[in-house]
Design an enzyme around this catalytic site. Sequence first.
Site, PDB file in Angstrom:
ATOM      1  CG  ASP A 174      -2.014   1.030   1.206  1.00 41.44           C
ATOM      2  OD1 ASP A 174      -1.763   2.180   0.803  1.00 41.44           O
ATOM      3  OD2 ASP A 174      -3.145   0.670   1.568  1.00 41.44           O
ATOM      4  CB  CYS A 204      -6.045  -0.925  -3.836  1.00 33.28           C
ATOM      5  SG  CYS A 204      -5.873  -1.851  -5.358  1.00 33.28           S
ATOM      6  N   PRO A 205      -8.698   0.786  -4.076  1.00 34.09           N
ATOM      7  CG  PRO A 205      -8.553   3.100  -3.820  1.00 34.09           C
ATOM      8  CD  PRO A 205      -7.961   1.818  -3.327  1.00 34.09           C
ATOM      9  CB  THR A 231     -13.775  -8.832  -2.659  1.00 38.92           C
ATOM     10  OG1 THR A 231     -12.679  -8.351  -1.879  1.00 38.92           O
ATOM     11  CG2 THR A 231     -13.893 -10.332  -2.535  1.00 38.92           C
ATOM     12  CB  SER A 232     -11.143  -4.372  -4.729  1.00 34.58           C
ATOM     13  OG  SER A 232     -11.065  -3.116  -4.131  1.00 34.58           O
ATOM     14  NE  ARG A 233     -16.102  -0.193  -7.181  1.00 33.02           N
ATOM     15  CZ  ARG A 233     -16.709  -0.571  -6.053  1.00 33.02           C
ATOM     16  NH1 ARG A 233     -16.621  -1.831  -5.638  1.00 33.02           N
ATOM     17  NH2 ARG A 233     -17.431   0.274  -5.355  1.00 33.02           N
ATOM     18  CG  ASP A 257     -18.213  -9.957  -4.869  1.00 33.26           C
ATOM     19  OD1 ASP A 257     -19.184 -10.728  -5.029  1.00 33.26           O
ATOM     20  OD2 ASP A 257     -18.315  -8.835  -4.339  1.00 33.26           O
ATOM     21  CD  GLU A 262     -19.449  -5.140 -11.065  1.00 35.79           C
ATOM     22  OE1 GLU A 262     -18.486  -5.867 -10.755  1.00 35.79           O
ATOM     23  OE2 GLU A 262     -20.139  -4.521 -10.225  1.00 35.79           O
ATOM     24  CG  HIS A 294     -20.452  -5.759  -6.739  1.00 38.21           C
ATOM     25  ND1 HIS A 294     -19.837  -4.873  -7.586  1.00 38.21           N
ATOM     26  CD2 HIS A 294     -20.210  -5.288  -5.486  1.00 38.21           C
ATOM     27  CE1 HIS A 294     -19.266  -3.904  -6.893  1.00 38.21           C
ATOM     28  NE2 HIS A 294     -19.482  -4.143  -5.606  1.00 38.21           N
TER      29      HIS A 294
HETATM   30  P1  NAD Z   1     -10.052   2.307   1.957  1.00 38.48           P
HETATM   31  O1  NAD Z   1     -10.055   3.638   1.296  1.00 38.48           O
HETATM   32  O2  NAD Z   1     -10.210   2.236   3.439  1.00 38.48           O
HETATM   33  O3  NAD Z   1      -8.700   1.529   1.604  1.00 38.48           O
HETATM   34  C1  NAD Z   1      -8.143   1.499   0.334  1.00 38.48           C
HETATM   35  C2  NAD Z   1      -6.644   1.355   0.508  1.00 38.48           C
HETATM   36  O4  NAD Z   1      -6.080   1.166  -0.789  1.00 38.48           O
HETATM   37  C3  NAD Z   1      -5.970   2.593   1.137  1.00 38.48           C
HETATM   38  O5  NAD Z   1      -5.173   2.203   2.235  1.00 38.48           O
HETATM   39  C4  NAD Z   1      -5.146   3.157   0.005  1.00 38.48           C
HETATM   40  O6  NAD Z   1      -3.938   3.776   0.435  1.00 38.48           O
HETATM   41  C5  NAD Z   1      -4.857   1.894  -0.787  1.00 38.48           C
HETATM   42  N1  NAD Z   1      -4.374   2.156  -2.134  1.00 38.48           N
HETATM   43  C6  NAD Z   1      -4.572   3.265  -2.904  1.00 38.48           C
HETATM   44  N2  NAD Z   1      -3.862   3.146  -4.054  1.00 38.48           N
HETATM   45  C7  NAD Z   1      -3.219   1.950  -3.986  1.00 38.48           C
HETATM   46  C8  NAD Z   1      -2.332   1.279  -4.860  1.00 38.48           C
HETATM   47  N3  NAD Z   1      -1.940   1.825  -6.019  1.00 38.48           N
HETATM   48  N4  NAD Z   1      -1.860   0.076  -4.472  1.00 38.48           N
HETATM   49  C9  NAD Z   1      -2.221  -0.479  -3.297  1.00 38.48           C
HETATM   50  N5  NAD Z   1      -3.044   0.129  -2.421  1.00 38.48           N
HETATM   51  C10 NAD Z   1      -3.539   1.316  -2.770  1.00 38.48           C
HETATM   52  O7  NAD Z   1     -11.174   1.457   1.216  1.00 38.48           O
HETATM   53  P2  NAD Z   1     -11.914   0.145   1.748  1.00 38.48           P
HETATM   54  O8  NAD Z   1     -13.140   0.538   2.466  1.00 38.48           O
HETATM   55  O9  NAD Z   1     -10.916  -0.743   2.402  1.00 38.48           O
HETATM   56  O10 NAD Z   1     -12.404  -0.490   0.372  1.00 38.48           O
HETATM   57  C11 NAD Z   1     -11.485  -0.996  -0.569  1.00 38.48           C
HETATM   58  C12 NAD Z   1     -12.209  -1.230  -1.863  1.00 38.48           C
HETATM   59  O11 NAD Z   1     -13.137  -2.317  -1.704  1.00 38.48           O
HETATM   60  C13 NAD Z   1     -13.109  -0.073  -2.324  1.00 38.48           C
HETATM   61  O12 NAD Z   1     -12.365   0.875  -3.062  1.00 38.48           O
HETATM   62  C14 NAD Z   1     -14.139  -0.741  -3.165  1.00 38.48           C
HETATM   63  O13 NAD Z   1     -13.699  -0.697  -4.510  1.00 38.48           O
HETATM   64  C15 NAD Z   1     -14.131  -2.205  -2.690  1.00 38.48           C
HETATM   65  N6  NAD Z   1     -15.416  -2.622  -2.120  1.00 38.48           N
HETATM   66  C16 NAD Z   1     -16.041  -3.701  -2.655  1.00 38.48           C
HETATM   67  C17 NAD Z   1     -17.239  -4.134  -2.129  1.00 38.48           C
HETATM   68  C18 NAD Z   1     -17.959  -5.342  -2.672  1.00 38.48           C
HETATM   69  O14 NAD Z   1     -19.125  -5.554  -2.341  1.00 38.48           O
HETATM   70  N7  NAD Z   1     -17.332  -6.167  -3.485  1.00 38.48           N
HETATM   71  C19 NAD Z   1     -17.802  -3.447  -1.060  1.00 38.48           C
HETATM   72  C20 NAD Z   1     -17.117  -2.354  -0.519  1.00 38.48           C
HETATM   73  C21 NAD Z   1     -15.927  -1.945  -1.060  1.00 38.48           C
END
Ligand code: NAD
Length: 332
Positions: A174, A204-205, A231-233, A257, A262, A294
Site C-alpha cells: 500500500d 485497493c480502490p 472483491t474490490s473493483r 466478486d 459487470e 458483487h
Molecule cells: P479504503 O479507502 O479504506 O482503503 C483502500 C486502501 O487502498 C488505502 O489504504 C489506500 O492507500 C490503498 N491504495 C490506494 N492506491 C493503492 C495502490 N496503487 N496500491 C495499493 N493500495 C492502494 O477502502 P476500503 O473501504 O478498504 O475499500 C477498498 C475497496 O473495496 C473499495 O475501493 C471498493 O472498490 C471495494 N469494495 C467492494 C465491495 C464489494 O461488495 N465487493 C464493497 C465495498 C468496497
Amino acid sequence: MRIAFFSTKSYDRTYMNQVNEEFDHDISYFDTGLRPSTAVLAQDHKTVCIFVNDQADAETLEALKDQGVELLALRSAGFNHVDVAKADELGIRIVRVPAYSPYAVAEHALAMILTLNRKTHLAYSRVRDGNFSLERLTGFDLRDKTVGVIGTGVIGQVFAHIMMGVGCRVIAYDPRLNEDLQKKVEFVDLPELFSQSDIISLHCPLTKETHYIINEGAVNQMKDGVMLINTSRGGLVDTKAVIQGLKHQKIGYFGLDVYEQEENIFFEDLSGAIIQDDMITRLMTFPNVLITSHQAFFTQEAMTKIAKTTLQNTRDFEEGKELENEVVYSDK
Ligand code: NAD
C-alpha cells in the site's frame, strides 16, 4: 427531502423503508439504472441515490442538473463511477457511505478462498447427486501460506487479521503507511508481493494508477498455481491476461466478486438470456474459477448501515450541516 433511488431491488427497498421510519424522507424507487436517458425520472427530486453500476458521467450529471438535482448520494464506498470533477463544476454535491461493514467484504474474500481451496461447492453438488467420491477435491492447509494483500485500508486490514487468524503469513503493499499494521505485517513492493504470495487479495480502490494492476506482467511474476481474489473493483484486473494465466495453469484459482464489464450482468437474472459477454462466459467454464455477483457487501448489518448513512447524509444536506461523508474534488 425527496429522494430518487435508482437501481433498486426488493432488498434495497426493504432496508431503506425500515430505516426511513426514523428519517421520513419522501422516497421514489426506480428499478432502472441511472443513465442519461433515465435521468428525467429525477424530476422534482433534489437528491438522487445510486449504486455501483449506475452511470454518473458528465452527460448524466448534466441531465440531472437540468432536473434540479443538488445532491448525489452514493450507496457505496467506491466512487470510481462518478465524474467528480464534472459534479463539482455543476455544483452537485456528492456523499457516500465510506464504511458500512469491512467485515462483510473481508469475510466474503475468506469464503471465496475456502470454497476455491476446499471445493465445497463441488462437494455440495456431488453429494446431492449421490456421488461421495473424493476424486479432485484435494485442498491445501491455509496455515503457513503467504497471503499478499494489495491495499490495507479499512477492508484490507480486517482481511489481513482474518488471514493471520488462520495461521497465514501476511505481506502487504500500500503506498500509504499503516503504522499499526506494520507491527504485524511485512510491507513489500508489488513485484515482491507477486512473487512471494500463494494467495493474492485485492483491496485497493480503482483509480488511474490501479487500473489493471493485475496485468500480464504481474501474472508472469506470480507463483505457479497462485490464488487470486478480487472483491474490490473489476477494473483492477485485466481479465484477458488472467484468462491466459488460467489457461496456462499459471493461475491456479481465481475468485471474483467484481468484473470489469459487470454493469449489464451483475444483479440481474439472466438465466433465460444469451449472455453476450465472451470473457465472463469463458471464465464460467473454468472449474477453478468462482464468480459471485458483487455480493461481498451483502449482509444484514451492511444493508442497515448503508441505509442509515445514506438517509443521514441526505438529512445533513437538507439541514445545511457539514457533510461528513462528502466526496470532494481535490484537483481544484
Ligand atoms: P479504503 O479507502 O479504506 O482503503 C483502500 C486502501 O487502498 C488505502 O489504504 C489506500 O492507500 C490503498 N491504495 C490506494 N492506491 C493503492 C495502490 N496503487 N496500491 C495499493 N493500495 C492502494 O477502502 P476500503 O473501504 O478498504 O475499500 C477498498 C475497496 O473495496 C473499495 O475501493 C471498493 O472498490 C471495494 N469494495 C467492494 C465491495 C464489494 O461488495 N465487493 C464493497 C465495498 C468496497
